[in-house]
Design a protein around this motif. Structure first.
Motif, PDB file in Angstrom:
ATOM      1  N   UNK A  19      -0.214  19.053  -2.525  1.00  0.00           N
ATOM      2  CA  UNK A  19      -0.385  17.585  -2.646  1.00  0.00           C
ATOM      3  C   UNK A  19       0.478  16.976  -3.753  1.00  0.00           C
ATOM      4  N   UNK A  20       1.693  17.428  -3.839  1.00  0.00           N
ATOM      5  CA  UNK A  20       2.579  16.969  -4.904  1.00  0.00           C
ATOM      6  C   UNK A  20       3.115  15.570  -4.578  1.00  0.00           C
ATOM      7  N   UNK A  21       2.888  14.646  -5.497  1.00  0.00           N
ATOM      8  CA  UNK A  21       3.347  13.265  -5.272  1.00  0.00           C
ATOM      9  C   UNK A  21       4.107  12.777  -6.491  1.00  0.00           C
ATOM     10  N   UNK A  22       5.039  11.881  -6.235  1.00  0.00           N
ATOM     11  CA  UNK A  22       5.758  11.229  -7.330  1.00  0.00           C
ATOM     12  C   UNK A  22       5.972   9.772  -6.950  1.00  0.00           C
ATOM     13  N   UNK A  23       5.580   8.885  -7.842  1.00  0.00           N
ATOM     14  CA  UNK A  23       5.705   7.452  -7.563  1.00  0.00           C
ATOM     15  C   UNK A  23       6.551   6.772  -8.625  1.00  0.00           C
ATOM     16  N   UNK A  24       7.299   5.766  -8.205  1.00  0.00           N
ATOM     17  CA  UNK A  24       7.951   4.876  -9.171  1.00  0.00           C
ATOM     18  C   UNK A  24       7.218   3.550  -9.036  1.00  0.00           C
ATOM     19  N   UNK A  25       6.433   3.208 -10.028  1.00  0.00           N
ATOM     20  CA  UNK A  25       5.536   2.052  -9.909  1.00  0.00           C
ATOM     21  C   UNK A  25       4.506   2.366  -8.833  1.00  0.00           C
ATOM     22  N   UNK A  26       4.466   1.547  -7.788  1.00  0.00           N
ATOM     23  CA  UNK A  26       3.536   1.851  -6.681  1.00  0.00           C
ATOM     24  C   UNK A  26       4.288   2.438  -5.491  1.00  0.00           C
ATOM     25  N   UNK A  27       5.609   2.589  -5.663  1.00  0.00           N
ATOM     26  CA  UNK A  27       6.445   3.048  -4.556  1.00  0.00           C
ATOM     27  C   UNK A  27       6.464   4.584  -4.488  1.00  0.00           C
ATOM     28  N   UNK A  28       5.886   5.173  -3.434  1.00  0.00           N
ATOM     29  CA  UNK A  28       5.874   6.647  -3.377  1.00  0.00           C
ATOM     30  C   UNK A  28       7.241   7.206  -2.980  1.00  0.00           C
ATOM     31  N   UNK A  29       7.756   8.123  -3.794  1.00  0.00           N
ATOM     32  CA  UNK A  29       9.046   8.762  -3.497  1.00  0.00           C
ATOM     33  C   UNK A  29       8.782  10.130  -2.868  1.00  0.00           C
ATOM     34  N   UNK A  30       7.714  10.753  -3.381  1.00  0.00           N
ATOM     35  CA  UNK A  30       7.269  12.040  -2.836  1.00  0.00           C
ATOM     36  C   UNK A  30       5.800  11.859  -2.492  1.00  0.00           C
ATOM     37  N   UNK A  31       5.477  12.188  -1.243  1.00  0.00           N
ATOM     38  CA  UNK A  31       4.166  11.792  -0.752  1.00  0.00           C
ATOM     39  C   UNK A  31       3.298  12.986  -0.378  1.00  0.00           C
ATOM     40  N   UNK A  32       2.562  13.511  -1.315  1.00  0.00           N
ATOM     41  CA  UNK A  32       1.582  14.555  -1.066  1.00  0.00           C
ATOM     42  C   UNK A  32       2.148  15.743  -0.275  1.00  0.00           C
ATOM     43  N   UNK A  57      12.856  18.662  -5.751  1.00  0.00           N
ATOM     44  CA  UNK A  57      13.374  19.711  -6.641  1.00  0.00           C
ATOM     45  C   UNK A  57      13.055  19.393  -8.109  1.00  0.00           C
ATOM     46  N   UNK A  58      13.275  18.148  -8.487  1.00  0.00           N
ATOM     47  CA  UNK A  58      13.098  17.794  -9.903  1.00  0.00           C
ATOM     48  C   UNK A  58      11.617  17.757 -10.298  1.00  0.00           C
ATOM     49  N   UNK A  59      10.750  17.489  -9.325  1.00  0.00           N
ATOM     50  CA  UNK A  59       9.311  17.512  -9.638  1.00  0.00           C
ATOM     51  C   UNK A  59       8.844  18.956  -9.809  1.00  0.00           C
ATOM     52  N   UNK A  63      11.280  18.133 -14.270  1.00  0.00           N
ATOM     53  CA  UNK A  63      12.197  17.155 -14.883  1.00  0.00           C
ATOM     54  C   UNK A  63      11.551  15.790 -14.675  1.00  0.00           C
ATOM     55  N   UNK A  64      10.952  15.611 -13.495  1.00  0.00           N
ATOM     56  CA  UNK A  64      10.155  14.412 -13.229  1.00  0.00           C
ATOM     57  C   UNK A  64       8.690  14.833 -13.231  1.00  0.00           C
ATOM     58  N   UNK A  65       7.878  14.014 -13.868  1.00  0.00           N
ATOM     59  CA  UNK A  65       6.453  14.367 -13.962  1.00  0.00           C
ATOM     60  C   UNK A  65       5.735  13.888 -12.702  1.00  0.00           C
ATOM     61  N   UNK A  66       5.125  14.815 -11.986  1.00  0.00           N
ATOM     62  CA  UNK A  66       4.442  14.454 -10.742  1.00  0.00           C
ATOM     63  C   UNK A  66       3.293  13.487 -11.023  1.00  0.00           C
ATOM     64  N   UNK A  67       3.099  12.515 -10.117  1.00  0.00           N
ATOM     65  CA  UNK A  67       1.987  11.570 -10.277  1.00  0.00           C
ATOM     66  C   UNK A  67       0.667  12.280 -10.005  1.00  0.00           C
ATOM     67  N   UNK A  68       0.682  13.202  -9.041  1.00  0.00           N
ATOM     68  CA  UNK A  68      -0.515  14.001  -8.764  1.00  0.00           C
ATOM     69  C   UNK A  68      -0.095  15.291  -8.067  1.00  0.00           C
ATOM     70  N   UNK A  69      -1.035  16.197  -7.927  1.00  0.00           N
ATOM     71  CA  UNK A  69      -0.752  17.467  -7.254  1.00  0.00           C
ATOM     72  C   UNK A  69      -0.655  18.628  -8.228  1.00  0.00           C
ATOM     73  N   UNK A  70      -0.520  19.811  -7.651  1.00  0.00           N
ATOM     74  CA  UNK A  70      -0.485  21.018  -8.497  1.00  0.00           C
ATOM     75  C   UNK A  70       0.671  21.932  -8.094  1.00  0.00           C
ATOM     76  N   UNK A  71       1.189  22.633  -9.091  1.00  0.00           N
ATOM     77  CA  UNK A  71       2.231  23.640  -8.839  1.00  0.00           C
ATOM     78  C   UNK A  71       1.662  24.973  -9.318  1.00  0.00           C
TER      79      UNK A  71
END
Lengths: 272, 334
Positions: A19-32, A57-59, A63-71
């Motif tokens: 469930x790895x996600x990364x958002x810029x503001x409210x815009x999801x770039x990586x979606x779960x 890759x960067x999450x 390098x980029x901090x994931x908004x949610x999820x686990x590695x």
């Protein structure tokens, strides 16, 4: 974010993400996104521009901090640089470091400034230079190299880092065809001989099928499909995600190749 | 890559040049002192003319030591800035850090906040840190490929901070002369008392910067590469910039704004020993000292009995050199 799951080791999984996600503001770039990467496998990540390939890759590299999820990793890692190496899309080579100095940077995480590099560090550097066929360039300044030589120097730096997992973001995008094939052959050889796991972003889908074991197709921040290239890159998926008409054909050497079709008289949307 | 033996030779030659230049600089000035008189003033101070002894030990020696320390601090900081921002044209002066320190110091003078001998340096550090905070924010907001924009922003900030100092001058006419004189930059009023404050701060900053040379090498390859090689980029950049701000502000507090030293020296030393900061920064520090001792000697001998501001001498060399790097870079990236 980074957790240890010891059972992954028995399954030969080098990293798993959930469930790895990364958002810029409210815009999801990586979606779960959820997936696991196995040892000794060559993975490619494909997808349209802006689909989230680099962000994935960067999450994973944090390098980029994931908004949610686990590695999850199979073991405790004291220094992440001993586990992951990375070749970014653009490495900035502004200063006149020699090729050998750049490759030695891959060993920085292993020695302190006081002790200096050990024999083992120097050996790894020479190995990486030999593998990438740039021994003769070792005293040259990286700023004087051609695009292909420069890329090999950067890959040699990642190789000298000697990590079980290597991420490469479009490593062949700036190279001519000859050097593209040389670099991909080298990566294939590393996976086959050193049992490392390589994840690389590629745009050429024929290179994906020719060189990699497994492809993850990204679309709008999600993994839309994943599996072997032949399984995944179906004409339907290519039409739906890449917006191209293509079909598999068999070449003389009995290898599958993708052929792309386009209508000559149809107006090009980009020119409209 | 130069060999370790060759590097040691270069360092040894540099130290000899530094010593020779310092001795020559001690003999030069409005009152000429011969080498034998100079030798006497050190070896047999009791048999030396009191005037000569005073000139050597109380006037010329402190200003040479201060020029050495200022050159070391500005050059090492310049080298660090260039690696962090991956741009050979960045230095504390171009990015507005020196101007930030000068605004802080000018505010302290105008408001009469020179509490003890540390009042001005403290406010200079506050000014430099504030300018640095803006540079830090911009550096991480801009794309890595837009580092030239950072230089433009630094230049704009320098102009703005210069305007603030001018404004302070206009509204505080009674202190105009002291601020203006200090702003021109120079070592003419340096005493041992000031050296005792500057010396430990500059030495501490240099030792810390040298400690981070390996990290600076990685930062010069780009933030993503540095991160993948185990560097906590934001934290390391903040620490290194703060150390640089500390040494730049202490130097600016006592010698005013002296530009371009941090730009020219590391760039030239890179031709000698390559880009590895473990060799580049220590040698840049030494050549920075040599450059400022030379500039100071020229400043006090060219128009005798008057004295030129050291900052104008360095700018005469620095500005054309800035153009030279600019053209060289644009050709390389063409």
């Amino acid at each position: 974010m980074l957790k240890v799951k010891k059972e992954l080791k028995q399954q030969k999984i080098v990293v798993a993400f959930e469930d790895l996600s990364f958002k810029v503001g409210t815009n999801p770039i990586l979606n779960s996104v959820t997936h696991e990467l196995y040892q000794g496998c060559f993975y490619s990540v494909a997808g349209c521009n802006g689909s989230g390939k680099t962000t994935l890759l960067q999450t994973l590299l944090q390098i980029k901090k994931a908004s949610s999820g686990k590695i999850y990793l199979p073991e405790e890692v004291a220094n992440k640089a001993h586990y992951f190496s990375y070749v970014p899309q653009n490495t900035q080579l502004e200063f006149d470091f020699t090729v050998e100095e750049v490759v030695m940077m891959g060993r920085y995480p292993y020695y302190s400034g006081i002790t200096g590099p050990s024999k083992e560090d120097k050996r790894k550097v020479q190995e990486a230079l030999a593998l990438t066929d740039i021994v003769n360039l070792r005293h040259r300044s990286v700023t004087t190299l051609s695009g292909g030589e420069r890329q090999r120097a950067i890959i040699a730096r990642a190789l000298a880092q000697d990590t079980p997992l290597m991420f490469l973001d479009e490593p062949v995008s700036q190279l001519d065809v000859y050097h593209q094939i040389e670099v991909l052959k080298l990566l294939r050889e590393i996976v086959d001989t050193q049992n490392k796991t390589i994840v690389t972003v590629l745009h050429d889908l024929n290179q994906v099928s020719e060189f990699t074991d497994h492809v993850m197709v990204m679309d709008q921040g999600c993994i839309a499909a994943n599996g072997t290239p032949i399984e995944v890159l179906t004409p339907k998926l290519l039409k739906d995600i890449f917006r191209v008409n293509a079909e598999w054909v068999c070449s003389k050497d009995m290898k599958p190749h993708l052929i792309f079709h386009y209508q000559k008289n149809k107006k090009n949307k980009l020119l409209e | 890559m130069i060999t370790s033996a060759k590097y040691k030779w270069i360092v040894a030659i540099t130290l000899v040049v530094l010593l020779l230049l310092s001795f020559i600089a001690l003999t030069m000035g409005p009152s000429q002192i011969s080498l034998s008189q100079l030798w006497m003033s050190f070896s047999q101070p009791e048999n030396t003319n009191i005037g000569i002894g005073q000139i050597v030990t109380q006037i010329r020696l402190p200003r040479i030591v201060m020029a050495l320390l200022a050159g070391m601090a500005l050059s090492a900081s310049g080298g660090a800035f260039q690696s962090i921002f991956r741009n050979p044209m960045s230095d504390p002066y171009v990015l507005g850090i020196s101007s930030g320190a000068s605004v802080g110091a000018a505010i302290a003078i105008v408001l009469g906040l020179q509490v003890g001998i540390l009042g001005i340096p403290f406010f200079a550090f506050l000014g430099a840190s504030s300018a640095l905070a803006v540079v830090y924010w911009l550096a991480f907001s801009l794309k890595q490929s837009e580092q030239n924009t950072l230089l433009l922003a630094g230049i704009a900030m320098s102009l703005m901070l210069g305007a603030i100092v001018s404004l302070l001058l206009v509204i505080n006419r009674e202190q105009m002369e002291s601020i203006y004189f200090w702003m021109l930059g120079g070592f003419n009023a340096i005493s041992w008392k000031q050296i005792y404050i500057v010396l430990p701060v500059v030495l501490f900053s240099l030792v810390m910067l040298f400690k981070y040379c390996k990290d600076l090498n990685l930062l010069s390859m780009g933030n993503e590469t540095a991160h993948s090689l185990g560097i906590n980029v934001k934290q390391k950049v903040a620490i290194i910039l703060l150390i640089s701000a500390l040494s730049v502000s202490i130097v600016v507090s006592y010698s005013g704004v002296i530009g371009f030293v941090g730009l020219i020296v590391p760039h030239m030393v890179r031709f000698l020993v390559g880009a590895d900061n473990r060799r580049l920064l220590p040698l840049s520090a030494l050549w920075g000292g040599i450059f400022l001792i030379l500039a100071d000697t020229l400043a006090r001998t060219l128009v005798q009995p008057g004295e030129l501001p050291v900052g104008s001498i360095t700018a005469l060399f620095g500005a054309p050199y800035f153009f030279f790097i600019l053209i060289k870079r644009s050709r390389r990236h063409a």
